[in-house]
Design a protein around this motif. Structure first.
Motif, PDB file in Angstrom:
ATOM      1  N   GLN A 635      40.392  33.160  43.916  1.00  0.00           N
ATOM      2  CA  GLN A 635      41.340  33.951  43.115  1.00  0.00           C
ATOM      3  C   GLN A 635      41.793  33.188  41.872  1.00  0.00           C
ATOM      4  O   GLN A 635      42.091  33.793  40.836  1.00  0.00           O
ATOM      5  N   MET A 638      39.044  33.571  39.397  1.00  0.00           N
ATOM      6  CA  MET A 638      39.080  34.914  38.797  1.00  0.00           C
ATOM      7  C   MET A 638      40.137  34.965  37.698  1.00  0.00           C
ATOM      8  O   MET A 638      39.915  35.545  36.627  1.00  0.00           O
ATOM      9  N   ALA A 639      41.275  34.333  37.966  1.00  0.00           N
ATOM     10  CA  ALA A 639      42.350  34.339  36.964  1.00  0.00           C
ATOM     11  C   ALA A 639      41.906  33.573  35.719  1.00  0.00           C
ATOM     12  O   ALA A 639      42.254  33.956  34.590  1.00  0.00           O
ATOM     13  N   GLU A 642      39.972  35.912  33.498  1.00  0.00           N
ATOM     14  CA  GLU A 642      40.530  37.249  33.695  1.00  0.00           C
ATOM     15  C   GLU A 642      40.153  38.248  32.603  1.00  0.00           C
ATOM     16  O   GLU A 642      39.939  39.424  32.890  1.00  0.00           O
ATOM     17  N   ASP A 643      40.050  37.800  31.364  1.00  0.00           N
ATOM     18  CA  ASP A 643      39.755  38.777  30.307  1.00  0.00           C
ATOM     19  C   ASP A 643      38.360  39.367  30.484  1.00  0.00           C
ATOM     20  O   ASP A 643      38.158  40.581  30.385  1.00  0.00           O
ATOM     21  N   ALA A 646      38.416  41.691  33.568  1.00  0.00           N
ATOM     22  CA  ALA A 646      39.115  42.958  33.319  1.00  0.00           C
ATOM     23  C   ALA A 646      38.272  43.854  32.414  1.00  0.00           C
ATOM     24  O   ALA A 646      38.209  45.078  32.611  1.00  0.00           O
ATOM     25  N   ALA A 672      45.675  38.899  42.932  1.00  0.00           N
ATOM     26  CA  ALA A 672      45.205  38.319  41.670  1.00  0.00           C
ATOM     27  C   ALA A 672      44.648  39.423  40.775  1.00  0.00           C
ATOM     28  O   ALA A 672      44.916  39.461  39.572  1.00  0.00           O
ATOM     29  N   LEU A 673      43.907  40.358  41.381  1.00  0.00           N
ATOM     30  CA  LEU A 673      43.326  41.455  40.597  1.00  0.00           C
ATOM     31  C   LEU A 673      44.416  42.311  39.958  1.00  0.00           C
ATOM     32  O   LEU A 673      44.314  42.688  38.784  1.00  0.00           O
ATOM     33  N   ILE A 676      45.749  40.526  37.040  1.00  0.00           N
ATOM     34  CA  ILE A 676      44.774  40.535  35.937  1.00  0.00           C
ATOM     35  C   ILE A 676      44.841  41.875  35.186  1.00  0.00           C
ATOM     36  O   ILE A 676      44.861  41.923  33.951  1.00  0.00           O
ATOM     37  N   ARG A 679      48.059  42.097  33.086  1.00  0.00           N
ATOM     38  CA  ARG A 679      48.048  41.268  31.868  1.00  0.00           C
ATOM     39  C   ARG A 679      47.072  41.836  30.829  1.00  0.00           C
ATOM     40  O   ARG A 679      47.348  41.856  29.636  1.00  0.00           O
ATOM     41  N   TYR A 680      45.938  42.328  31.307  1.00  0.00           N
ATOM     42  CA  TYR A 680      44.949  42.840  30.360  1.00  0.00           C
ATOM     43  C   TYR A 680      45.485  44.091  29.643  1.00  0.00           C
ATOM     44  O   TYR A 680      45.313  44.260  28.441  1.00  0.00           O
TER      45      TYR A 680
END
Ligand SMILES: Cc1cc2nc3c(=O)[nH]c(=O)nc-3n(C[C@H](O)[C@H](O)[C@H](O)COP(=O)(O)O)c2cc1C
Length: 728
Positions: A635, A638-639, A642-643, A646, A672-673, A676, A679-680
């Motif tokens: 996770q 993935m973060a 993230e961009d 996403a 975490a998803l 993401i 934030r995106y």
């Protein structure tokens, strides 16, 4: 006339059908105990697995109680598949199909999964849509914190609610309540004192099977440290778990008329093995068959904390034809593993059952005329087997005890001290002691050792212990090439627990050793000569599969540890497609994680080859114990990206697959998803409007909130865009 009898006669017309859907036996055993109590209380009760209800029978039912668990990623248990089809069709045909039905639902689940108790919630929704009415609130019990916390009060409240549905007067209601209390064990302090009583070797780190070792002998009792001092100052014990009546009786059969004679410990499956799994084989491809173990490879080095083993099975036999048809990468299958023969022998010796008696062929029958055997023992009503085999194959000797079992065992103690301690453990006052006991995960061998005067008849133990259910594994191969070979990877489950605190104690040699049932057995088979056969069956087809080609959607895979297994199959399939058609595959991205690059990077060679040859677009790694690793867990990786993630998910409709442990990883990845996505959309608020479940009047230009992001993930799950194969 005793109260019980009077109430019984008033209730005699009250019919209640109790249905269960259960994957690993909890809902089955709770519903059976509910059924027994309902009968004791004078209800005219019946008990059915949900799939066996039959359309006509269901149409006749006016009052139903459902006990249903959730499995997979919010899926209903296998033994309810037919029911859902019937329910869907009935609702489609007629909106008020079940207007005659009053129901109550007890759901079992685990809040570590994001679809907590989905089966119960879905059942409630669909029954209401079909015109049925709930007569009592749905209970949602959490295996993550202890089922009993909800199950017991829910059942207590069920009886007066049922009495009301049966249109009893308030006086009868009160009497019913009395019985409910009377059903509890209430013992005065005096009573307490006074009563006696190769892969075609995809990867090979260490190939020597002889290096595999087993350290735990489950026939050696482990000490149970539970604090019983509060018992000395108790005036009464109340709220003890309801006593499930004995249901099984042993029926001797003539020698020679049996289908099974004494089975040596190391024999393949007993001749009645098909019956063992009979109830689950609704569809032809699910029928169990014997597969031969052809190779076994340790994927981890000796420095790794856990051993991971890759096993290959030969499924080329004629009896496996149905299972070879149309299987795909991502599919899973069940392994039917027995209890350790040494543990069975220890239990039988402890109960005073001699070898000759243990291996004599017998049948099981319901103790009461018209009564039912638990589903997992029903095959022994018509098929003679030895008590030894029944204990070895049908009852789970390693499952942590439930209050109800402890309460029942109390009745078979010759010494008051054992009896009182067992009653205490199953009582309200003993809740803390029971929790401590459960955390030690004692087996029945440990329990019988800790309470030395407890000596139940073997048939009582058979109906008390939970069913031994098959263990599920994901295939880590694709059908191309040799479709008669199945490969799967598993961690050998063996761990240490601090006997005093019940906390994990990996490095403490004095700690209690616990082991899993199936994986040590499988590991031991690696060394067997001649090669051994194991009983397996395909699991119901899942949606955890790559989309048929051509499909341009990118594929994101998150699979730390043995969670990578289905993705090895996916990539094998992609490699084959690439070879066969030369077509450029859609982008693939794998997030893999483990403790250390050097000791437990599973399938490393193969994954790196696939990355280098373009089959796998990206491989992102996390090593939780390596100092130089950028990220600790998947996770976090993935973060870090993230961009890009996403963008693939929101603008390219990427498919997202997650496989592995539900408790930590599954939940953390989901969280975490959601973060993401929030934030995106903060950076690109123009995307938000299209992602909301309910459109807002003026198109919002804002980020998704966390709840909205979680809702979006749930919608993607329902649409099979976000697919998870998680285990507890
Ligand atoms: C492989 C697996 C998947 C599960 N998936 C879910 C789930 O998605 N949601 C949930 O609430 N509980 C889930 N559970 C928890 C079970 O519902 C819970 O342990 C329950 O007590 C099992 O009852 P049963 O033995 O009758 O099947 C899962 C358990 C396992 C072993």
């Amino acid at each position: 006339m005793a109260d019980t009898e009077r109430v019984s006669s008033e209730f005699v017309d009250s019919q209640v059908a109790i249905f269960y859907a259960s994957q690993t036996g909890n809902a089955e055993s709770i519903s059976h105990s509910l059924y027994s109590t309902a009968v004791q209380r004078g209800f005219s009760a019946t008990w059915h697995v949900l799939d066996d209800h039959g359309k006509a029978a269901f149409n006749d039912v006016r009052t139903a109680v459902f006990v249903v668990s959730t499995t997979g990623d919010g899926d209903p248990p296998d033994n309810s598949a037919r029911f859902w089809r019937v329910l869907r069709k009935a609702t489609r045909d007629k909106a008020t199909a079940y207007a005659h039905l009053r129901f109550a639902i007890l759901g079992l689940g685990d809040s570590n999964y994001s679809n907590f108790c989905n089966t119960a919630q879905r059942l409630e929704r669909q029954l209401v849509e079909a015109g049925a009415t709930a007569f009592y609130g749905t209970g949602l019990a959490d295996d993550g914190t202890g089922l009993e916390d909800v199950v017991e009060p829910w059942i207590e409240g069920l009886w007066p609610a049922l009495a009301r549905v049966a249109q009893c007067s308030s006086i009868k209601l009160a009497e019913a309540e009395d019985i409910s209390k009377g059903g509890d064990t209430v013992i005065s302090a005096k009573g307490i004192a006074g009563q006696g009583s190769s892969i075609s070797a995809v990867d090979m780190v260490v190939a020597s099977v002889s290096s595999l070792s087993l350290t735990h002998n489950p026939s050696v009792p482990q000490p149970i440290h539970v604090d019983f001092t509060p018992l000395a100052s108790l005036k009464a014990i109340t709220g003890a778990a309801r006593l499930a009546p004995a249901v099984c009786a042993i029926v001797q059969v003539e020698t020679g008329s049996s289908a099974e004679l004494a089975a040596p410990d190391d024999a393949d499956y007993p001749p009645w093995h098909a019956a063992l799994a009979g109830g689950m084989a609704e569809d032809a491809f699910l029928v169990p068959f014997l597969a031969t173990v052809v190779s076994c490879t340790q994927l981890t080095t000796t420095a790794a904390l856990k051993r991971t083993v890759l096993m290959e099975l030969d499924v080329s036999g004629r009896d496996a034809e149905h299972a070879r048809e149309n299987w795909q990468a991502g599919d899973a299958f069940n392994v039917y593993a027995p209890n350790d023969a040494r543990a069975v022998a220890a239990v039988l010796a402890r109960l005073g059952v001699g070898v000759a008696d243990a291996h004599r062929p017998v049948l099981l029958a319901a103790r009461d005329a018209g009564g039912a055997l638990p589903a997992h023992l029903q095959c022994f009503a018509g098929t003679a087997a030895s008590v030894y085999s029944m204990l070895r194959w049908a009852a789970d000797l390693g499952a942590a005890p439930r209050k109800q079992e402890l309460r029942a065992l109390a009745d078979y103690c010759g010494e008051a001290v054992d009896r009182d301690r067992l009653l205490f453990l199953s009582s309200r006052q003993g809740a803390a002691a029971f929790d401590a006991l459960r955390r030690l995960v004692p087996s029945i061998v440990d329990i019988l050792h800790a309470f030395p005067s407890c000596r139940p008849p073997v048939e009582r133990l058979l109906d008390l212990l939970p069913p031994l259910v098959p263990r599920a594994y994901s295939l880590c191969c694709a059908p191309h090439g040799d479709s008669a070979r199945w490969r799967f990877a598993f961690n050998v489950v063996e761990y240490r627990v601090d006997p005093a605190t019940a906390d994990p104690a990996p490095a403490d040699p004095a700690a209690i050793v616990r082991s899993g049932l199936c994986t040590p057995w499988l590991e031991a088979l690696a060394c067997a000569s001649p090669p051994r056969r194991i009983l397996v069956a395909r699991r119901r087809s899942t949606v955890f599969r790559l989309p048929p080609q051509p499909d341009a959607r990118p594929v994101i895979m998150v699979g730390p540890g043995t969670g990578v297994a289905p993705f090895v199959g996916f990539l094998e399939q992609r490699a084959h497609e690439l070879r066969a058609s030369g077509a450029v595959p859609p982008p693939t991205w794998l997030f893999f994680g483990c403790r250390s690059q050097a000791s437990d990077f599973l399938f490393r060679t193969q994954l790196e080859q696939w990355r280098d040859s373009g089959v796998l677009g990206r491989l992102t790694l996390s090593f939780s114990r390596d100092a130089g690793s950028d990220t600790k867990y998947v996770q976090h990786a993935m973060a870090l990206h993230e961009d890009e993630l996403a963008e693939l998910l929101l603008t390219k409709d990427a498919l997202l697959f997650v496989c592995g442990d539900a408790k930590g990883m599954g939940r953390d990845v989901n969280d975490a998803l959601a973060g993401i996505l929030c934030r995106y959309t903060h950076a690109r608020p123009e995307l938000t409007a299209a992602l909301l479940a309910a459109p807002e009047p003026a198109a919002p230009s804002r980020a998704l909130s966390k709840p909205e992001a979680l809702q979006l993930l749930a919608r993607w799950t329902a649409d099979h865009r976000y697919l998870r194969d998680l285990w507890a």
